[in-house]
Design a protein around this motif. Sequence first.
Motif, PDB file in Angstrom:
ATOM      1  N   LEU A   1      -6.024   8.147  -4.965  1.00  0.00           N
ATOM      2  CA  LEU A   1      -7.242   7.629  -5.654  1.00  0.00           C
ATOM      3  C   LEU A   1      -8.283   8.687  -6.136  1.00  0.00           C
ATOM      4  O   LEU A   1      -8.561   9.673  -5.521  1.00  0.00           O
ATOM      5  N   THR A   2      -8.660   8.318  -7.082  1.00  0.00           N
ATOM      6  CA  THR A   2      -9.884   8.978  -7.922  1.00  0.00           C
ATOM      7  C   THR A   2     -11.145   8.210  -8.024  1.00  0.00           C
ATOM      8  O   THR A   2     -12.020   8.577  -7.963  1.00  0.00           O
ATOM      9  N   HIS A   3     -10.875   6.884  -8.038  1.00  0.00           N
ATOM     10  CA  HIS A   3     -12.084   5.847  -8.024  1.00  0.00           C
ATOM     11  C   HIS A   3     -11.918   4.785  -7.171  1.00  0.00           C
ATOM     12  O   HIS A   3     -10.736   4.072  -7.032  1.00  0.00           O
TER      13      HIS A   3
ATOM     14  N   LEU B   1       0.952  -1.335   0.041  1.00  0.00           N
ATOM     15  CA  LEU B   1       0.054  -0.053  -0.163  1.00  0.00           C
ATOM     16  C   LEU B   1       0.815   1.142   0.061  1.00  0.00           C
ATOM     17  O   LEU B   1       0.609   2.327  -0.728  1.00  0.00           O
ATOM     18  N   LEU B   2       1.997   1.299   0.783  1.00  0.00           N
ATOM     19  CA  LEU B   2       2.726   2.257   0.821  1.00  0.00           C
ATOM     20  C   LEU B   2       3.672   2.627  -0.476  1.00  0.00           C
ATOM     21  O   LEU B   2       3.562   4.018  -0.801  1.00  0.00           O
ATOM     22  N   SER B   3       3.850   1.664  -1.151  1.00  0.00           N
ATOM     23  CA  SER B   3       4.594   1.777  -2.469  1.00  0.00           C
ATOM     24  C   SER B   3       3.565   2.252  -3.582  1.00  0.00           C
ATOM     25  O   SER B   3       4.120   2.871  -4.522  1.00  0.00           O
ATOM     26  N   LEU B   4       2.366   2.016  -3.440  1.00  0.00           N
ATOM     27  CA  LEU B   4       1.410   2.588  -4.209  1.00  0.00           C
ATOM     28  C   LEU B   4       0.745   3.993  -3.972  1.00  0.00           C
ATOM     29  O   LEU B   4      -0.256   4.443  -4.645  1.00  0.00           O
ATOM     30  N   SER B   5       1.135   4.539  -3.043  1.00  0.00           N
ATOM     31  CA  SER B   5       0.512   5.774  -2.424  1.00  0.00           C
ATOM     32  C   SER B   5       0.368   6.821  -3.431  1.00  0.00           C
ATOM     33  O   SER B   5      -0.426   7.553  -3.251  1.00  0.00           O
ATOM     34  N   GLU B   6       1.238   6.763  -4.103  1.00  0.00           N
ATOM     35  CA  GLU B   6       1.558   8.173  -4.904  1.00  0.00           C
ATOM     36  C   GLU B   6       0.903   7.966  -6.237  1.00  0.00           C
ATOM     37  O   GLU B   6       0.654   8.821  -6.888  1.00  0.00           O
ATOM     38  N   SER B   7       0.859   6.759  -6.653  1.00  0.00           N
ATOM     39  CA  SER B   7       0.483   6.535  -7.949  1.00  0.00           C
ATOM     40  C   SER B   7      -0.906   5.992  -8.231  1.00  0.00           C
ATOM     41  O   SER B   7      -1.589   6.102  -9.298  1.00  0.00           O
ATOM     42  N   LEU B   8      -1.546   4.871  -7.345  1.00  0.00           N
ATOM     43  CA  LEU B   8      -2.589   4.339  -7.785  1.00  0.00           C
ATOM     44  C   LEU B   8      -3.911   5.352  -7.811  1.00  0.00           C
ATOM     45  O   LEU B   8      -4.020   6.004  -6.794  1.00  0.00           O
ATOM     46  N   CYS B   9      -4.660   5.334  -8.915  1.00  0.00           N
ATOM     47  CA  CYS B   9      -5.940   6.010  -8.972  1.00  0.00           C
ATOM     48  C   CYS B   9      -6.918   5.071  -8.733  1.00  0.00           C
ATOM     49  O   CYS B   9      -8.154   5.955  -8.486  1.00  0.00           O
ATOM     50  N   VAL B  10      -7.200   3.973  -9.309  1.00  0.00           N
ATOM     51  CA  VAL B  10      -8.355   3.277  -9.273  1.00  0.00           C
ATOM     52  C   VAL B  10      -8.180   2.137  -8.570  1.00  0.00           C
ATOM     53  O   VAL B  10      -6.959   1.124  -8.969  1.00  0.00           O
TER      54      VAL B  10
ATOM     55  N   GLN C   1      -9.357  11.660   3.506  1.00  0.00           N
ATOM     56  CA  GLN C   1      -7.866  11.908   3.138  1.00  0.00           C
ATOM     57  C   GLN C   1      -7.543  11.648   1.678  1.00  0.00           C
ATOM     58  O   GLN C   1      -6.292  11.547   1.429  1.00  0.00           O
ATOM     59  N   TRP C   2      -8.669  11.418   0.959  1.00  0.00           N
ATOM     60  CA  TRP C   2      -8.103  11.099  -0.677  1.00  0.00           C
ATOM     61  C   TRP C   2      -8.831  12.499  -1.204  1.00  0.00           C
ATOM     62  O   TRP C   2     -10.096  12.542  -1.854  1.00  0.00           O
ATOM     63  N   PRO C   3      -7.890  13.350  -1.636  1.00  0.00           N
ATOM     64  CA  PRO C   3      -8.372  14.646  -1.971  1.00  0.00           C
ATOM     65  C   PRO C   3      -8.909  14.660  -3.334  1.00  0.00           C
ATOM     66  O   PRO C   3      -9.156  15.789  -3.828  1.00  0.00           O
TER      67      PRO C   3
ATOM     68  N   ASP D   1      -6.336   0.780   6.579  1.00  0.00           N
ATOM     69  CA  ASP D   1      -5.046   0.725   6.006  1.00  0.00           C
ATOM     70  C   ASP D   1      -4.971   1.408   4.735  1.00  0.00           C
ATOM     71  O   ASP D   1      -3.599   1.534   4.093  1.00  0.00           O
ATOM     72  N   LEU D   2      -5.926   1.504   4.094  1.00  0.00           N
ATOM     73  CA  LEU D   2      -5.987   2.192   2.603  1.00  0.00           C
ATOM     74  C   LEU D   2      -5.706   3.632   2.598  1.00  0.00           C
ATOM     75  O   LEU D   2      -5.797   4.521   1.743  1.00  0.00           O
ATOM     76  N   VAL D   3      -5.870   4.560   3.578  1.00  0.00           N
ATOM     77  CA  VAL D   3      -5.804   5.718   4.020  1.00  0.00           C
ATOM     78  C   VAL D   3      -4.624   6.232   3.111  1.00  0.00           C
ATOM     79  O   VAL D   3      -4.527   7.594   2.844  1.00  0.00           O
TER      80      VAL D   3
END
Length: 276
Positions: free
Chosen positions: A171-173, A142-151, A193-195, A164-166
């Motif tokens: 995230l957009t979707h 999750l930490l490794s995907l924190s800056e990239s994952l959108c969906v 926390q998902w702006p 844990d997903l915070v």
Amino acid sequence: MVRLSVDMIAKSSTCLKNKGNCSLAQYLKKLTHLNFSNKNIEHIDDLSMCKNLTVLYLYDNQITQICNLNFASNLTHLYMQNNNITQIENLSALQRLYKLYLGGNSIMVVEGLEGLRELRELHLEGQRLACGEKLLFDPRTLLSLSESLCVLNISNNNIDEIWDLVVLKSLTHFFAAGNQLEDIKELEVVCSQWPQLCQMDLSGNPACQKPKYRDRLITVCKTLVDLDGKEINDMSRQFLLNWKASKEAKKKMKYERIRTAQMVYPFPDGVVRRSL
């Protein structure tokens, strides 16, 4: 056992149709898209001759293990939903992977994605889990995907909390329908926390039956335009924001009146007594 191999590719109708006068090696080197969905494939053999592969369709097969993809450094899309995969592994070489589809497998832990800095979409819906089991998340992944994952799609996986997903700030979707999410306060805190969140589906969770469920999430998710398949217009959001501000203002005024009364009429037991 049906194996996806160079020989299988060479005998496919697509290869026979498009190879032309070039050799098999030349054809495989130029190949960018490969579709072997629904072919009863159980294993992936050495496909290292397909060095320029960018999209690989292997959904609806019988594959039990993700393997032999280290050569695919140019791969951007990988479709392996509806197989028999139990573990996310052997993907570290796919540095350009953009979309990963693994729904409908038997994966218990979201792991093994460390270092995939380009991953934008992760689809893990409907894992075939044992009774009482739920999909879990490795904090390192999750930490490794924190800056990239959108969906992120984790629908129908018996999930009962998402704290844990915070860390997934981009995230957009977010799709988590048909789970066991019940705590409204948790949803408010995490989603706030998902702006960049614009679409979310939580339908079929116990939380959806709680009072003011929809109103509470709309007021904390400022960019949300679709919740559970229903559009959120600016007018309804503004009304809810005004309502929330008014409610908080009244609560603050009540607190200030009590605090002032305690300062003017202090009593040893801390109770404010009204004079008759």
